[in-house]
Design a protein around this motif. Structure first.
Motif, PDB file in Angstrom:
ATOM      1  N   PRO A 153       0.805  -1.161  -0.085  1.00 28.89           N
ATOM      2  CA  PRO A 153       0.056   0.044  -0.244  1.00 28.89           C
ATOM      3  C   PRO A 153       0.744   1.062   0.017  1.00 28.89           C
ATOM      4  O   PRO A 153       1.945   1.352   0.446  1.00 28.89           O
ATOM      5  CB  PRO A 153      -0.889   0.044   1.150  1.00 28.89           C
ATOM      6  CG  PRO A 153      -0.075  -0.970   2.214  1.00 28.89           C
ATOM      7  CD  PRO A 153       0.694  -1.762   1.151  1.00 28.89           C
ATOM      8  N   ILE A 154       0.455   2.340  -0.287  1.00 28.19           N
ATOM      9  CA  ILE A 154       0.953   3.497  -0.451  1.00 28.19           C
ATOM     10  C   ILE A 154       1.354   3.983   1.085  1.00 28.19           C
ATOM     11  O   ILE A 154       0.471   3.995   1.738  1.00 28.19           O
ATOM     12  CB  ILE A 154       0.113   4.633  -1.089  1.00 28.19           C
ATOM     13  CG1 ILE A 154       0.847   6.248  -1.555  1.00 28.19           C
ATOM     14  CG2 ILE A 154      -0.979   4.956  -0.496  1.00 28.19           C
ATOM     15  CD1 ILE A 154       0.222   6.932  -2.295  1.00 28.19           C
ATOM     16  N   PRO A 155       2.520   4.588   1.223  1.00 24.10           N
ATOM     17  CA  PRO A 155       2.760   5.105   2.566  1.00 24.10           C
ATOM     18  C   PRO A 155       2.165   6.278   2.841  1.00 24.10           C
ATOM     19  O   PRO A 155       1.770   7.066   2.098  1.00 24.10           O
ATOM     20  CB  PRO A 155       4.404   5.136   2.393  1.00 24.10           C
ATOM     21  CG  PRO A 155       4.845   4.591   1.286  1.00 24.10           C
ATOM     22  CD  PRO A 155       3.555   4.342   0.292  1.00 24.10           C
ATOM     23  N   THR A 156       2.024   6.461   4.234  1.00 21.66           N
ATOM     24  CA  THR A 156       1.388   7.403   4.937  1.00 21.66           C
ATOM     25  C   THR A 156       1.875   8.919   4.476  1.00 21.66           C
ATOM     26  O   THR A 156       1.035   9.801   4.585  1.00 21.66           O
ATOM     27  CB  THR A 156       0.940   7.414   6.069  1.00 21.66           C
ATOM     28  OG1 THR A 156       2.284   7.192   6.953  1.00 21.66           O
ATOM     29  CG2 THR A 156       0.149   5.996   6.633  1.00 21.66           C
ATOM     30  N   ASN A 157       3.137   8.624   4.376  1.00 20.06           N
ATOM     31  CA  ASN A 157       3.964  10.083   4.332  1.00 20.06           C
ATOM     32  C   ASN A 157       4.191  10.347   2.836  1.00 20.06           C
ATOM     33  O   ASN A 157       4.963  10.959   2.432  1.00 20.06           O
ATOM     34  CB  ASN A 157       5.153  10.026   5.023  1.00 20.06           C
ATOM     35  CG  ASN A 157       6.069   9.020   4.620  1.00 20.06           C
ATOM     36  OD1 ASN A 157       5.764   8.224   3.919  1.00 20.06           O
ATOM     37  ND2 ASN A 157       7.162   9.086   4.969  1.00 20.06           N
ATOM     38  N   ALA A 158       3.411   9.675   1.617  1.00 17.39           N
ATOM     39  CA  ALA A 158       3.597   9.732   0.323  1.00 17.39           C
ATOM     40  C   ALA A 158       3.293  11.202  -0.144  1.00 17.39           C
ATOM     41  O   ALA A 158       2.226  11.773   0.417  1.00 17.39           O
ATOM     42  CB  ALA A 158       2.902   8.681  -0.482  1.00 17.39           C
ATOM     43  N   LYS A 159       4.112  11.856  -1.135  1.00 18.54           N
ATOM     44  CA  LYS A 159       4.008  13.213  -1.468  1.00 18.54           C
ATOM     45  C   LYS A 159       3.154  13.332  -2.371  1.00 18.54           C
ATOM     46  O   LYS A 159       2.650  12.034  -3.143  1.00 18.54           O
ATOM     47  CB  LYS A 159       5.337  13.684  -1.776  1.00 18.54           C
ATOM     48  CG  LYS A 159       6.410  13.893  -0.827  1.00 18.54           C
ATOM     49  CD  LYS A 159       7.701  14.319  -1.517  1.00 18.54           C
ATOM     50  CE  LYS A 159       8.680  14.373  -0.133  1.00 18.54           C
ATOM     51  NZ  LYS A 159      10.066  14.930  -0.700  1.00 18.54           N
ATOM     52  N   PRO A 160       2.305  14.539  -2.825  1.00 15.14           N
ATOM     53  CA  PRO A 160       1.471  14.724  -3.806  1.00 15.14           C
ATOM     54  C   PRO A 160       1.880  14.306  -5.192  1.00 15.14           C
ATOM     55  O   PRO A 160       3.480  14.517  -5.481  1.00 15.14           O
ATOM     56  CB  PRO A 160       1.288  16.161  -3.988  1.00 15.14           C
ATOM     57  CG  PRO A 160       1.510  16.442  -2.690  1.00 15.14           C
ATOM     58  CD  PRO A 160       2.531  15.757  -1.951  1.00 15.14           C
TER      59      PRO A 160
END
Length: 217
Positions: free
Chosen positions: A157-164
């Motif tokens: 899954p996408i990390p919670t701190n992923a950037k725009p």
């Protein structure tokens, strides 16, 4: 592999708990997912682009129905998909009988692989992410180590701190086995993995897989 707290086994290919995977197999079809993707874009898409999307979905849908549905009259099936199934305006009326029979073969469950994610980077900007969301496809060029054009992503899954500019997705196309890719990565190579589309644009070779976006930032 099992869920730590509940002891429920995971499917090693998709990363999903066994119960969730069974539920997806029972209710999800590529045909339904393609309908949803097309309908989301229809009203804000010009006519030429609508025809391009319909043509693309009509081409890849028979190849992606799991476990490989076939129809003895492929031209009838393609016409049914292009002119009715992937034409939102045409679906206001019932399809003719031979189209209905052809489309029945498409309504079978499909196995989804994922989740996977792409992170924002100099080679994937927010504009690139929007283009992926709009097209419903993940593209990739020939990697620096050679081989054929390859679409690539991170597993999980996408990390919670992923950037725009980052996004999470599932796909109907099975990736390379984990042992043949770097740890934590997934890849889909043209002319190697079934279901990978290959094409040339502006002199470059590309690989493309259909994806279902579950989160975009």
């Amino acid at each position: 592999m099992t869920t730590a707290r509940e002891g429920e086994p995971f499917d090693e290919h998709t990363g999903l708990p066994a119960s969730e995977l069974r539920a997806i197999r029972q209710r999800t079809t590529w045909y339904d997912l393609a309908h949803e993707c097309l309908d989301q874009r229809w009203d804000r898409t010009p006519g030429n682009t609508r025809r391009t999307l319909a043509d693309a979905f009509a081409t890849i849908t028979p190849a992606l129905v799991h476990p490989g549905a076939t129809y003895p009259r492929p031209r009838v099936l393609r016409r049914a998909l292009y002119s009715w199934a992937f034409n939102k305006n045409a679906r206001d009326r019932e399809p003719i009988d031979e189209w209905r029979k052809a489309l029945d073969a498409m309504c079978r469950p499909v196995l989804l692989y994922g989740p996977f994610h792409r992170l924002s980077s100099p080679t994937q900007t927010a504009d690139d992410a929007r283009a992926i969301v709009e097209s419903g496809e993940l593209w990739g060029l020939t990697p620096k180590w050679g081989g054929n054009a390859t679409a690539q992503a991170h597993r999980g899954p996408i990390p919670t701190n992923a950037k725009p500019g980052s996004l999470e997705f599932y796909t109907t196309v099975k990736p390379k086995p984990q042992g043949s890719t770097p740890p934590g990565y997934a890849s889909w190579e043209a002319d190697v993995e079934a279901g990978v589309r290959s094409f040339t644009k502006d002199g470059d070779d590309w690989a493309s897989i259909p994806i279902i976006i579950t989160e975009a930032r």
